[in-house]
Design an enzyme around this catalytic site. Structure first.
Site, PDB file in Angstrom:
ATOM      1  N   GLU A 201       0.802  -1.232   0.000  1.00  0.00           N
ATOM      2  CA  GLU A 201       0.000   0.000   0.000  1.00  0.00           C
ATOM      3  C   GLU A 201       0.825   1.268   0.000  1.00  0.00           C
ATOM      4  O   GLU A 201       0.869   2.001   0.986  1.00  0.00           O
ATOM      5  CB  GLU A 201      -0.959   0.015   1.206  1.00  0.00           C
ATOM      6  CG  GLU A 201      -2.010  -1.058   1.120  1.00  0.00           C
ATOM      7  CD  GLU A 201      -3.127  -0.892   2.146  1.00  0.00           C
ATOM      8  OE1 GLU A 201      -3.080   0.073   2.932  1.00  0.00           O
ATOM      9  OE2 GLU A 201      -4.043  -1.711   2.134  1.00  0.00           O
ATOM     10  N   GLU A 387      -5.578  -8.537   0.927  1.00  0.00           N
ATOM     11  CA  GLU A 387      -6.222  -8.145   2.179  1.00  0.00           C
ATOM     12  C   GLU A 387      -7.689  -7.857   1.908  1.00  0.00           C
ATOM     13  O   GLU A 387      -8.022  -7.237   0.902  1.00  0.00           O
ATOM     14  CB  GLU A 387      -5.624  -6.854   2.782  1.00  0.00           C
ATOM     15  CG  GLU A 387      -4.248  -6.995   3.343  1.00  0.00           C
ATOM     16  CD  GLU A 387      -3.752  -5.696   3.993  1.00  0.00           C
ATOM     17  OE1 GLU A 387      -4.586  -4.873   4.451  1.00  0.00           O
ATOM     18  OE2 GLU A 387      -2.529  -5.510   4.037  1.00  0.00           O
TER      19      GLU A 387
HETATM   20  C1  GBH Z   1      -4.543  -1.938   5.365  1.00  0.00           C
HETATM   21  O1  GBH Z   1      -4.805  -0.606   5.098  1.00  0.00           O
HETATM   22  C2  GBH Z   1      -3.131  -2.130   5.853  1.00  0.00           C
HETATM   23  O2  GBH Z   1      -2.330  -2.740   4.872  1.00  0.00           O
HETATM   24  C3  GBH Z   1      -3.053  -2.935   7.120  1.00  0.00           C
HETATM   25  O3  GBH Z   1      -1.788  -2.793   7.670  1.00  0.00           O
HETATM   26  C4  GBH Z   1      -4.163  -2.494   8.041  1.00  0.00           C
HETATM   27  O4  GBH Z   1      -4.072  -3.055   9.322  1.00  0.00           O
HETATM   28  C5  GBH Z   1      -5.465  -2.899   7.423  1.00  0.00           C
HETATM   29  O5  GBH Z   1      -5.574  -2.398   6.132  1.00  0.00           O
HETATM   30  C6  GBH Z   1      -6.690  -2.464   8.192  1.00  0.00           C
HETATM   31  O6  GBH Z   1      -6.758  -1.085   8.253  1.00  0.00           O
HETATM   32  O7  GBH Z   1      -7.842   7.316   9.249  1.00  0.00           O
HETATM   33  O8  GBH Z   1      -9.920   7.865   8.186  1.00  0.00           O
HETATM   34  O9  GBH Z   1      -7.831   8.665   7.248  1.00  0.00           O
HETATM   35  C7  GBH Z   1      -6.122  -0.351   4.612  1.00  0.00           C
HETATM   36  C8  GBH Z   1      -6.255   0.990   3.952  1.00  0.00           C
HETATM   37  C9  GBH Z   1      -6.010   3.304   4.242  1.00  0.00           C
HETATM   38  C10 GBH Z   1      -7.428   2.106   5.700  1.00  0.00           C
HETATM   39  C11 GBH Z   1      -5.982   4.448   5.210  1.00  0.00           C
HETATM   40  C12 GBH Z   1      -7.410   3.241   6.684  1.00  0.00           C
HETATM   41  C13 GBH Z   1      -7.128   5.595   6.948  1.00  0.00           C
HETATM   42  C14 GBH Z   1      -8.470   6.190   7.003  1.00  0.00           C
HETATM   43  N1  GBH Z   1      -6.221   2.057   4.923  1.00  0.00           N
HETATM   44  N2  GBH Z   1      -7.203   4.486   5.997  1.00  0.00           N
HETATM   45  S1  GBH Z   1      -8.517   7.620   7.997  1.00  0.00           S
END
Ligand code: GBH
Length: 482
Positions: A201, A387
């Site tokens: 990512e 994922e």
């Molecule tokens: C993935 O990210 C990651 O690869 C993994 O490490 C993580 O644990 C898993 O998903 C679950 O989250 O805080 O409202 O700005 C997923 C994509 C992009 C989701 C950033 C959370 C932040 C939203 N992520 N997003 S916010």
């Protein structure tokens, strides 16, 4: 005895040549005797995914150097409750039991990540002699239990020493990543690891780590600086693909894991579907589009104007180094509709249903449209869902059970949509649930649980949730009846 109507049966009844794919999948009758016919292909791989800093703990063991996440999580005010990954699931010491747990559930693959600072404590120079020992033991344990290791080489734990030299703002970091990845892939492929992902990512760690500052290293760059970071990271991926191929045994599969924006057409009208196809390329222009097409889209460069990154055509060729598989991390949809100038991504209404994390909107159609649109746009050699999963407000009952019917609802719908895509020819070869265990959810700390197995962080006791039984039953039936 046959009580299932196939598409062909329906077509015959309706007197037409074939059932249009826009009609719902044909499953009027019970699917009880349809196993084998109705589910995923027999060689479809079922696994779970995780990342080093989120589960390992043992941050001072074996000469590991500090990463930007150690620094960030120990800075007051940066993470929920001040939580850090110091202990996490203590997977570093519990991995044997956890592999047994995977085996019990029927998992066939496990995606883990290597912590760069365990191998090169300051990011470069000579690797630590025993820096890979833990991962070598883990791989041996997986193999002994017939679980295929999928190795992510960078899941955000940049050595702090490299951040001190500018981190991803410094183009040199791309070369350091490639050196590290070539070394690790060389070592682990000799032990039989066949799947490597360069980076997890990029969108997330670039936009959150260097854009809005909510992830490590917590920087808030202006648009120009951020566009250059994005470019440096793309180049790091391309250089790493080449380094892995140069250093590892023949036959390894190389790719990356990305969380693309997944456009879902709001209606089934052809123009909205077309808009979604345009949106896929433009919304991912700084990431997957550049990797698959070897160039930035005109619109991307136009919108950035003077803030566009500096780059050479040779760099763009490196970025587009052919990959064997793309890993897709898919959780949420972006609804899109057609407009005169192409498409518009619609804002999510305030009360759109979401799981325990506010951002985790429930729109399982993304598991259909993601693979479908990506297949059509870029024809990747293979796709994996590396994922998918959700947070839920899990509580343990007095009887010691976690009855997470909400997570089951989320997974069942996502898997059903993925099955539909696979049946229509999307080349998805495997699925990794995020995650096996509850773990350290970055800035959200331990408050957001994503596991199908509950972790009591005081005792490190693992308890499979009801969703683990559900997932296990999906694997056993290969998804027949979803
Ligand atoms: C993935 O990210 C990651 O690869 C993994 O490490 C993580 O644990 C898993 O998903 C679950 O989250 O805080 O409202 O700005 C997923 C994509 C992009 C989701 C950033 C959370 C932040 C939203 N992520 N997003 S916010």
């Amino acid at each position: 005895m046959k009580n299932l109507w196939t598409r062909r049966d329906v077509a015959r009844m309706l007197g037409i040549a074939a059932v249009p794919t826009l009609l719902p999948a044909v499953s009027f009758a019970a699917q009880a005797d349809s196993r084998g016919e109705d589910g995923f292909p027999a060689n479809f791989l079922w696994g779970s995914a995780t990342a080093s800093y989120q589960v390992e703990g043992a941050v001072h063991e074996g000469g590991r150097g500090p990463s930007i996440w150690d620094t960030f999580s120990h800075t007051p005010g940066k993470t929920a409750n001040g939580d850090t990954g110091d202990v996490a699931d203590d997977f570093f010491h519990h991995y044997r039991d956890d592999v047994q747990l995977m085996k019990t559930l029927g998992l066939q693959a496990f995606r883990f990540s290597v912590a760069w600072p365990r191998v090169f404590p300051t990011g470069s120079g000579e690797p630590l002699a025993h820096g890979l020992d833990f991962y070598k033991r883990l791989v041996a344990e997986l193999h002994a239990n017939h679980i295929e290791p999928f190795c992510t080489l960078y899941h955000w734990d940049l050595p702090q020493a490299l951040q001190d030299k500018g981190g991803w703002e410094n183009p040199d970091t791309a070369h350091r990543l490639a050196e590290y990845e070539g070394y690790v892939a060389g070592e682990l492929s000799r032990l039989g690891v066949r799947y490597f992902f360069t980076i997890n990512e990029m969108r997330t760690f670039v936009e959150l780590g260097y854009g809005n500052g909510t992830h490590a290293p917590g920087l808030k760059l202006q648009r120009k600086g951020l566009a250059q970071v994005r470019h440096n990271v793309l180049l790091a991926h391309g250089l790493s693909v080449q380094a892995i191929r140069a250093k590892s045994s023949p036959g390894v599969q190389v790719g990356l894991c990305e969380n693309p924006t997944v456009p879902v057409p709001v209606t089934l009208r052809a123009e909205d579907i077309h808009a979604a196809a345009i949106a896929l390329r433009e919304e991912n222009a700084g990431y997957l589009t550049a990797i698959f097409e070897g160039r930035y889209t005109e619109r991307y460069l136009r919108e950035l104007g003077d803030d566009a990154p500096r780059f050479t055509s040779e760099e763009m060729r490196t970025i587009a180094s052919p990959i064997d598989a793309v890993g897709l991390n898919i959780y949420t949809p972006t609804y899109v509709r057609s407009t005169p100038d192409g498409y518009r991504a619609l804002p999510m209404p305030d009360n759109f249903p979401h799981m325990a994390s506010d951002w985790l909107k429930v729109g399982p159609e993304c598991m259909y449209w993601g693979p479908k649109l990506i297949q059509e746009a870029w024809k990747p050699r293979a796709m994996y869902i590396t994922e998918n999963g959700c947070s839920a407000a899990d509580r343990m009952t007095e009887q010691g059970e976690v009855l997470d019917t909400d997570r089951i609802m989320y997974l069942r719908n996502c898997l059903g949509q993925m099955l539909k895509a696979v049946k229509e020819g999307a080349d998805v070869k495997g699925y990794f649930v995020w995650s096996l265990l509850d773990n350290y959810e970055w800035a959200d700390g331990y408050g957001k649980r994503f596991g199908v197995v509950y972790v009591d962080y005081k005792t490190q006791k693992r308890t499979p949730k009801l969703s683990a039984q559900f997932y296990s039953s999906v694997i056993a039936s290969r998804g027949a009846g979803l």
